[in-house]
Design an enzyme around this catalytic site. Structure first.
Site, PDB file in Angstrom:
ATOM      1  N   ILE A 131      26.468  -8.094  15.595  1.00  0.00           N
ATOM      2  CA  ILE A 131      25.969  -9.676  15.261  1.00  0.00           C
ATOM      3  C   ILE A 131      25.613  -9.735  13.688  1.00  0.00           C
ATOM      4  O   ILE A 131      24.878  -8.940  13.098  1.00  0.00           O
ATOM      5  CB  ILE A 131      24.488  -9.841  15.869  1.00  0.00           C
ATOM      6  CG1 ILE A 131      24.729  -9.429  17.489  1.00  0.00           C
ATOM      7  CG2 ILE A 131      24.084 -11.224  15.604  1.00  0.00           C
ATOM      8  CD1 ILE A 131      25.651 -10.340  18.022  1.00  0.00           C
ATOM      9  N   CYS A 189      25.146  -3.602  14.127  1.00  0.00           N
ATOM     10  CA  CYS A 189      26.556  -3.111  14.532  1.00  0.00           C
ATOM     11  C   CYS A 189      26.445  -3.080  16.005  1.00  0.00           C
ATOM     12  O   CYS A 189      25.446  -2.869  16.735  1.00  0.00           O
ATOM     13  CB  CYS A 189      26.727  -1.775  13.846  1.00  0.00           C
ATOM     14  SG  CYS A 189      27.211  -1.955  12.202  1.00  0.00           S
ATOM     15  N   GLU A 224      27.463  -0.672  18.195  1.00  0.00           N
ATOM     16  CA  GLU A 224      27.033   0.736  18.833  1.00  0.00           C
ATOM     17  C   GLU A 224      25.432   0.659  18.597  1.00  0.00           C
ATOM     18  O   GLU A 224      24.869   1.133  19.465  1.00  0.00           O
ATOM     19  CB  GLU A 224      27.941   1.739  18.205  1.00  0.00           C
ATOM     20  CG  GLU A 224      27.495   2.059  16.659  1.00  0.00           C
ATOM     21  CD  GLU A 224      28.717   1.210  15.873  1.00  0.00           C
ATOM     22  OE1 GLU A 224      29.302   0.038  16.278  1.00  0.00           O
ATOM     23  OE2 GLU A 224      29.557   1.775  15.139  1.00  0.00           O
ATOM     24  N   CYS A 274      30.019   3.256  11.224  1.00  0.00           N
ATOM     25  CA  CYS A 274      29.668   2.972   9.895  1.00  0.00           C
ATOM     26  C   CYS A 274      28.810   4.064   9.267  1.00  0.00           C
ATOM     27  O   CYS A 274      28.202   4.867  10.375  1.00  0.00           O
ATOM     28  CB  CYS A 274      29.150   1.735   9.526  1.00  0.00           C
ATOM     29  SG  CYS A 274      27.631   1.360   9.985  1.00  0.00           S
TER      30      CYS A 274
END
Length: 132
Positions: A43, A53, A55, A88
């Site tokens: 989002i 993110c 995850e 990330c």
């Protein structure tokens, strides 16, 4: 949960991504040992730093429902990019604390599949034990 099933759920979650800035859609699925699962999607926000993110969204949903790292069986992360997207740096830091080091993480772009874990993704972690 089989890899195929968790990946299908992660791709389903990816359809809920809100990514008007990067146009890079991510979906994730946390499979818990009791058979429950939690979905997440990335989002975005115009301020970028307020973006979450996929995850982290999925893992936060599991934790918000009372689950903890020992309850999590597997995590799948998928994207619509031109190659597999690994978490990330921020996600790696968060996941290093909220997942067990050996919990399987299944990554896919719809073509390739890579199975890894936090021990491989972030071998020298900084966590709560460093603050003692």
């Amino acid at each position: 949960m089989e890899d195929k099933e968790i990946l299908e759920l992660a791709f389903k979650a990816m359809k809920n991504a809100y990514a008007p800035y990067s146009n890079f859609h991510v979906g994730a699925c946390v499979a818990c040992k009791d058979g429950n699962y939690f979905l997440g999607a990335n989002i975005e926000n115009a301020s970028y730093g307020a973006t979450n993110c996929g995850e982290r969204s999925a893992v936060f949903a599991a934790y918000s429902n009372g689950y903890r790292k020992d309850d999590i069986e597997k995590l799948a992360i998928v994207c619509d990019g031109h190659r597999i997207a690994a978490p990330c740096g921020i996600c790696r830091q968060v996941l290093s604390e909220l997942l067990n080091p050996d919990t399987p993480i299944v990554l896919s772009d719809g073509e390739e599949i890579l199975i890894t874990n936090m021990k491989e993704l972030l071998p020298l972690t900084f966590g709560p034990e460093d603050l003692a």
